[in-house]
Design an enzyme around this catalytic site. Structure first.
Site, mmCIF file in Angstrom:
data_model
loop_
_atom_site.group_PDB
_atom_site.id
_atom_site.type_symbol
_atom_site.label_atom_id
_atom_site.label_comp_id
_atom_site.label_asym_id
_atom_site.label_seq_id
_atom_site.Cartn_x
_atom_site.Cartn_y
_atom_site.Cartn_z
ATOM 1 N N VAL A 88 -3.837 -4.865 -3.919
ATOM 2 C CA VAL A 88 -5.065 -5.359 -3.473
ATOM 3 C C VAL A 88 -5.175 -4.562 -2.035
ATOM 4 C CG1 VAL A 88 -6.196 -7.065 -2.540
ATOM 5 C CG2 VAL A 88 -5.142 -7.361 -4.739
ATOM 6 N N GLY A 133 -3.093 -4.754 2.977
ATOM 7 C CA GLY A 133 -2.838 -4.501 1.632
ATOM 8 C C GLY A 133 -1.665 -5.357 0.994
ATOM 9 N N LYS A 134 -1.699 -5.286 -0.165
ATOM 10 C CA LYS A 134 -0.304 -6.124 -0.728
ATOM 11 C C LYS A 134 -0.111 -5.795 -2.182
ATOM 12 C CE LYS A 134 2.790 -9.177 0.520
ATOM 13 N NZ LYS A 134 3.276 -9.242 2.094
ATOM 14 N N GLY A 135 0.735 -5.593 -2.827
ATOM 15 C CA GLY A 135 1.044 -5.524 -4.275
ATOM 16 C C GLY A 135 1.900 -6.505 -5.002
#
Ligand code: NAD
Length: 444
Positions: A88, A133-135
């Site tokens: 994201v 962001g992040k995953g």
């Protein structure tokens, strides 16, 4: 795209679910706590105080792009297994998206969106030129072999390669990932680009371009914020007591550095349970004990207590440094600390926040308190780009400068607006994001 966390989930007795998927019961309805919903409530409370243009607020609040992929991974026995994965990008207004990559069985889109959003506000609070962001990958890294983890990581990068890059989106380690995963990530990206690109990830091993001081940075930031809060509240740290929930990277290093300043830790917990010694626990020795025994339980001179004794201990400083949603409307009234220093992301729900504020407890919000990690990630990215590496004391000095400035900025807004530190932190962050959005304009 559907959000699976919206589905009601049945409550199991003694469930070992993580708190991010905690259940609240309201009038016979079971509703999961949406972590992204919590961030939106925090955002809305600050936006209301700022009285800014609501269309800009709508624009900066929602994630810019959420990507879902299904990764086929060859297992050691020759079979293939599918893994759901997310990345994201919440915002790229202030710079490339920045945020960790989490490997955990409970990862959901809701959680990744929340964590990506917190990254936007965190980077803005410490004033570094990144968005958020992040995953995440739904997997249990403890049940995968090293080869399986490597293939999973390489496929994750390959399937979303167009998202990543030192000017686009820069992942870092999070729960379940570490320097080794970052090394595979960097290598896969570099092979596809056919050149060396160390700045595509941070949290790398030092020999691959990682920064000195990165491993300790989040705990160091927790110590610095707590020290500033103690000064503000006129608490003498050499006489202060503390409790820490979670004794991993953030909790153990934060506790060690505060212990070095004279703070007495009476309660410590980890996933195995909680220990207590009213006279104080030697944190340096506890770290050595943990390395040897893989658990804090049984540390000489301590007795085992109920895990929630840590949250409710009568101490000056409470450091939740493990999980999300641990201080809720159900237990917030029992918190007796004077300072809550949020090492973890999202340990306090918005409802609990109101109770802590009513009880005059000074909360150092996660977006400020645990921002030391991303700050040194920024330093790592800068060092990668200039190709010159700073000594550790230089990294620590620059980190201290950034953290103290951020703490003072948030404190000032908090005093001026009679707002909690959480709302003030969001106000500072939102003002900084709005400033760049107004200058850039919205392209449509
Ligand atoms: P970690 O895996 O190193 O440590 C987690 C600790 O929490 C371990 O000691 C574990 O035993 C403990 N724990 C797990 N479940 C528990 C429970 N139910 N009760 C008590 N303790 C429990 O993780 P970390 O890197 O220290 O991260 C902790 C938190 O800090 C997470 O919320 C993470 O998102 C946040 N955070 C970490 C960083 C970083 O740089 N590591 C940066 C920002 C935020």
């Amino acid at each position: 795209m559907t959000n699976s966390t919206k589905k009601p989930v049945s409550v199991k007795k003694n469930s070992k679910r993580r708190h991010s998927r905690s259940i609240v019961s309201r009038k016979n309805l079971t509703i999961p706590i949406s972590v992204f919903g919590n961030v939106m409530k925090q955002f809305d409370a600050a936006a209301k105080k700022l009285k800014m243009d609501s269309s800009i607020m709508d624009f900066i609040k929602m994630p810019r792009r959420s990507t879902i992929v299904n990764l086929p991974v060859r297992m050691d026995d020759g079979s293939f297994k599918m893994f759901k994965a997310y990345r994201v990008q919440h915002s790229i207004a202030r710079g490339p998206a920045k945020g960790g990559l989490r490997y955990h069985p409970d990862v959901t889109l809701d959680e990744v969106q929340a964590l990506a959003s917190w990254m936007t506000w965190k980077c803005a609070v410490v004033n570094i030129p990144f968005g958020g962001g992040k995953g995440g990958v739904v997997c249990d890294p403890n049940k995968l072999s090293e080869g399986e983890l490597e293939r999973l990581t390489r496929r994750y990068v390959a399937d979303m390669i167009e998202l990543f890059g030192p000017d686009d989106d820069i992942p870092a380690p999070d729960v379940g990932t570490g320097p080794k995963v970052m090394a595979w990530f960097m290598d896969t990206y570099a092979m596809r680009e056919n050149r060396s690109v160390p700045g595509v990830v941070t949290g790398k091993p030092i020999s691959l371009g990682g920064s000195l001081g990165r491993v300790e940075a989040t705990g160091r930031g927790v110590m610095l914020c707590t020290r500033e809060a103690a000064k503000h509240l006129k608490i003498d740290l050499s006489q202060a007591t503390a409790a820490v929930q979670g004794f991993g990277n953030v909790g153990s290093i934060g506790a060690k550095l505060l212990h070095d300043l004279g703070v007495t830790f009476t309660h410590v917990s980890d996933v195995h349970g909680a220990i207590h010694n009213p006279k104080g626990i030697n944190i340096d020795d506890l770290i050595k004990y943990l390395h040897a025994k893989k658990s804090i339980i049984g540390f000489p001179g301590t007795k085992t207590v109920r895990p929630d004794a840590v949250l409710f201990a009568k101490v000056d400083i409470l450091i939740p440094a493990a999980l999300e949603n641990v201080i809720t409307e159900k237990n917030a009234d029992k918190v007796r600390a004077r300072i809550v220093a949020e090492g973890a992301n999202g340990p306090t729900t918005p409802e609990a926040d109101k109770i802590l504020a009513k009880n005059n407890i000074f909360v150092i919000p996660d977006i400020l308190c645990n921002a030391g990690g991303v700050t040194v990630s920024y330093f790592e990215w800068v060092q990668n780009r200039i190709g010159y590496f700073w000594p550790e004391d230089e990294v620590n000095r620059r980190l201290e400068e950034k953290m103290v400035a951020a703490f003072q900025d948030v404190l000032e807004v908090s005093k001026k607006n009679r707002a909690t530190m959480r709302i003030a932190g969001f106000m500072v962050a939102i003002m900084r994001v709005v400033d760049v959005v107004e200058q850039r304009g919205i392209y449509s």
